[in-house]
Design an enzyme around this catalytic site. Structure first.
Site, PDB file in Angstrom:
ATOM      1  N   CYS A  17      -1.525  27.602 -38.778  1.00  0.00           N
ATOM      2  CA  CYS A  17      -0.360  26.721 -38.847  1.00  0.00           C
ATOM      3  C   CYS A  17      -0.423  25.843 -40.109  1.00  0.00           C
ATOM      4  O   CYS A  17      -0.328  26.359 -41.207  1.00  0.00           O
ATOM      5  CB  CYS A  17      -0.214  25.910 -37.566  1.00  0.00           C
ATOM      6  SG  CYS A  17       1.426  25.196 -37.444  1.00  0.00           S
TER       7      CYS A  17
ATOM      8  N   HIS B  40      -0.040  29.857 -33.275  1.00  0.00           N
ATOM      9  CA  HIS B  40      -1.242  29.264 -32.684  1.00  0.00           C
ATOM     10  C   HIS B  40      -2.002  30.299 -31.869  1.00  0.00           C
ATOM     11  O   HIS B  40      -1.717  30.516 -30.700  1.00  0.00           O
ATOM     12  CB  HIS B  40      -0.859  28.053 -31.836  1.00  0.00           C
ATOM     13  CG  HIS B  40      -0.412  26.903 -32.675  1.00  0.00           C
ATOM     14  ND1 HIS B  40      -1.294  26.008 -33.230  1.00  0.00           N
ATOM     15  CD2 HIS B  40       0.809  26.548 -33.120  1.00  0.00           C
ATOM     16  CE1 HIS B  40      -0.637  25.138 -33.965  1.00  0.00           C
ATOM     17  NE2 HIS B  40       0.654  25.445 -33.903  1.00  0.00           N
TER      18      HIS B  40
ATOM     19  N   GLU C  45      -4.830  30.009 -30.752  1.00  0.00           N
ATOM     20  CA  GLU C  45      -5.745  29.383 -29.791  1.00  0.00           C
ATOM     21  C   GLU C  45      -5.112  29.115 -28.428  1.00  0.00           C
ATOM     22  O   GLU C  45      -5.820  28.815 -27.478  1.00  0.00           O
ATOM     23  CB  GLU C  45      -6.308  28.079 -30.374  1.00  0.00           C
ATOM     24  CG  GLU C  45      -5.327  26.911 -30.511  1.00  0.00           C
ATOM     25  CD  GLU C  45      -4.438  26.973 -31.753  1.00  0.00           C
ATOM     26  OE1 GLU C  45      -4.354  28.042 -32.378  1.00  0.00           O
ATOM     27  OE2 GLU C  45      -3.810  25.952 -32.076  1.00  0.00           O
TER      28      GLU C  45
END
Ligand code: XMP
Length: 494
Positions: free
Chosen positions: A64, A152, A154
């Protein structure tokens, strides 16, 4: 933190460092991840990572903001997009042979959350995946091991996010994936022995997971050189002091229980302000602990159950975060003791502490215990704390917690507890009018206590608890259930 946790879940050790304090990289570091940020790279005060000490050949992954910075800092164009992209998007792979995208299907769901977008990439940057509205969703700098992804990886909503992170840390960086509870225990035991030698260590046990796991680790490393102190503030749950003390002794710990309940309750007499109560409890704890620790001859070390989030927060880039309650970690360091500090858990996240505790044989009653505030029932008896009110709350709380366990609800809840409200209301029992206290029940789901939602406990269960408490606890004629989330409420009432 979420990125770091995902990496750790891959059994790879990683450290979080602030963007402006990247240390000189030594041979142990296998790769760098540049995290996201709410900032815009074009803003005057945008965080600019300083990678001067990072060897050129080390793999880098920007996520990001990290990706935007990688593009912008080498001449790419980053704009505030008209279409701020939040939420799910479909990622289409453009270069299936790219090692970062190994095993990722041609189309998959990813999670986007960014206001800025990379409109054009610098020369030599190759797009490897796109979404419908973001052409440069993933790129690689050709001829180097540097990648950027705008989504993202994660978060759980990114379907193959973990695979992308695994591709990066395991394949590209070549990490072994051998960071496990057992390897942590082995290396920590070794380093505790080196650090402490044959000197004595004192540790305050609270009955919670962190201090208990810290104690077991130290016990494994230095055995009887560890002296534990467990203070009964008189504000613990019913029977907790004796049962937890027995558990500790059963695990072979050298622990001294100190019954200081009367002192705490005497000092709290007449005090109604929650912050004042916290300060008194904190101060008393330090003084009682201090007095006990001084009785141990030649003690040189103070062990603390500090965990990784505490370390990151205290070393973080300065930023405002308002004090809502002056909590966490009642007590603090007895300053005049001049002890050296040993913190065996300072590298671990909470879930890792639990896994290490399990591997060390911590008993399930302590391992699975809900968080409990340091000031204990002192902040769950609202207003003035008296021995009578504490006793009422202990009885009601025991009925509640025991029932949660009996109905197998306890392990599905992050934290539960009861609160004694400082008001009386009218009821009727038998033929008599009553005028008694109200107990509030609280149960929340949460991940870290920062946000929480109230648990939808079954009505029949609540009915049974309410009935039992009113029937069995003298002094209570009304039970209510707290249906507030955090925010806007907090978990504790004080
Ligand atoms: P709040 O009430 O702020 O609580 O939503 C978040 C978590 O912190 C615990 N808590 C405390 N823990 N000392 C502690 O050690 C305190 O003074 C304290 N106050 C709240 C609370 O139980 C929940 O887990």
């Amino acid at each position: 933190m979420l990125i770091a946790r995902r990496i750790r879940e891959l059994s790879v050790y990683c450290d979080i460092v602030p963007f402006n304090k990247v240390p000189a990289i030594d041979g142990d570091v296998k790769g760098i991840i540049l995290s996201g940020s709410p900032a815009s790279v074009t803003a005057p005060d945008a965080p600019m990572p300083n990678l001067a000490g990072v060897p050129k050949e080390l793999p880098v992954l920007g996520i990001c903001y990290g990706a935007q910075w990688l593009a912008w800092s080498r001449g790419g164009k980053v704009y505030s997009s008209d279409t701020r992209e939040y939420g799910r998007a479909v990622l289409t792979v453009k270069d299936a042979a790219d090692p970062l995208l190994k095993g990722i299907p041609a189309e998959s769901r990813v999670w986007m959350s960014h206001g800025d977008t990379i409109n054009s990439l610098p020369e030599g940057y190759k797009v490897i995946a796109s979404t419908e509205s973001v052409e440069n969703a993933a790129f690689r700098i050709e001829g180097s091991d540097v990648w950027g992804i705008q989504f993202h990886a994660e978060v759980h909503h990114s379907e193959f996010g973990k695979q992308i992170l695994a591709n990066f840390v395991l394949d590209i960086c070549g990490c072994a994936g051998d960071w496990t509870p057992d390897s942590f225990i082995e290396s920590t035991v070794k380093s505790i022995r080196e650090q402490v030698g044959c000197e004595k260590v004192v540790l305050g046990l609270s009955g919670g997971v962190d201090s208990s796991v810290a104690a077991l680790l130290l016990h494994r490393a230095i055995g009887p050189q560890l002296h534990c102190i467990f203070v009964d503030s008189g504000l613990l749950r019913k029977d907790e002091f004796t049962s937890v003390l027995a558990s500790y002794q059963g695990m072979g710990l050298n622990v001294k229980g100190v019954d200081a309940g009367e002192r705490f309750l005497a000092d709290l007499r007449g005090v109604t302000d929650p912050e004042q109560k916290r300060k008194i409890i904190g101060r008393d704890f330090v003084e009682v602990f201090n007095a006990e620790a001084e009785k141990i001859q030649d003690v040189r070390w103070l062990a603390q159950g500090t965990i990784y989030p505490d370390v990151i927060e205290s070393s973080a880039v300065p930023g405002a975060s308002a004090t809502i309650k002056s909590h966490h970690n009642v007590g603090g360091l007895p300053k005049d003791m001049k002890l050296k500090i040993v913190e065996p858990l300072r590298l671990l996240f909470k879930d890792e502490v639990r896994r290490v505790g399990k591997a060390l044989g911590l008993v399930p009653e302590i391992l699975g215990r809900h968080p409990f505030p340091g000031p204990g029932l002192g902040i769950r008896v609202l207003g003035e704390v008296t021995p009578e009110k504490v006793a009422i709350l202990q009885e009601a709380d025991k009925i509640y917690i025991d029932s949660l366990k009996r109905e197998s609800l306890y392990d599905r809840i992050w934290q539960a507890g009861s609160i004694l409200l400082p008001i009386k209301s009218v009821g009727v029992m038998g033929d008599e009018r009553t005028y008694e206290y109200t107990i509030a029940l609280r149960a929340v789901s949460s991940v870290d206590g920062m946000t929480a939602d109230w648990v939808r406990l079954p009505y029949d269960f609540l009915a049974e608890i309410s009935d039992s408490i009113i029937r069995r606890v003298k002094g209570v004629n009304r039970v209510v259930y707290d249906i507030c989330s955090k925010p806007p409420a907090t978990i504790e009432w004080e």
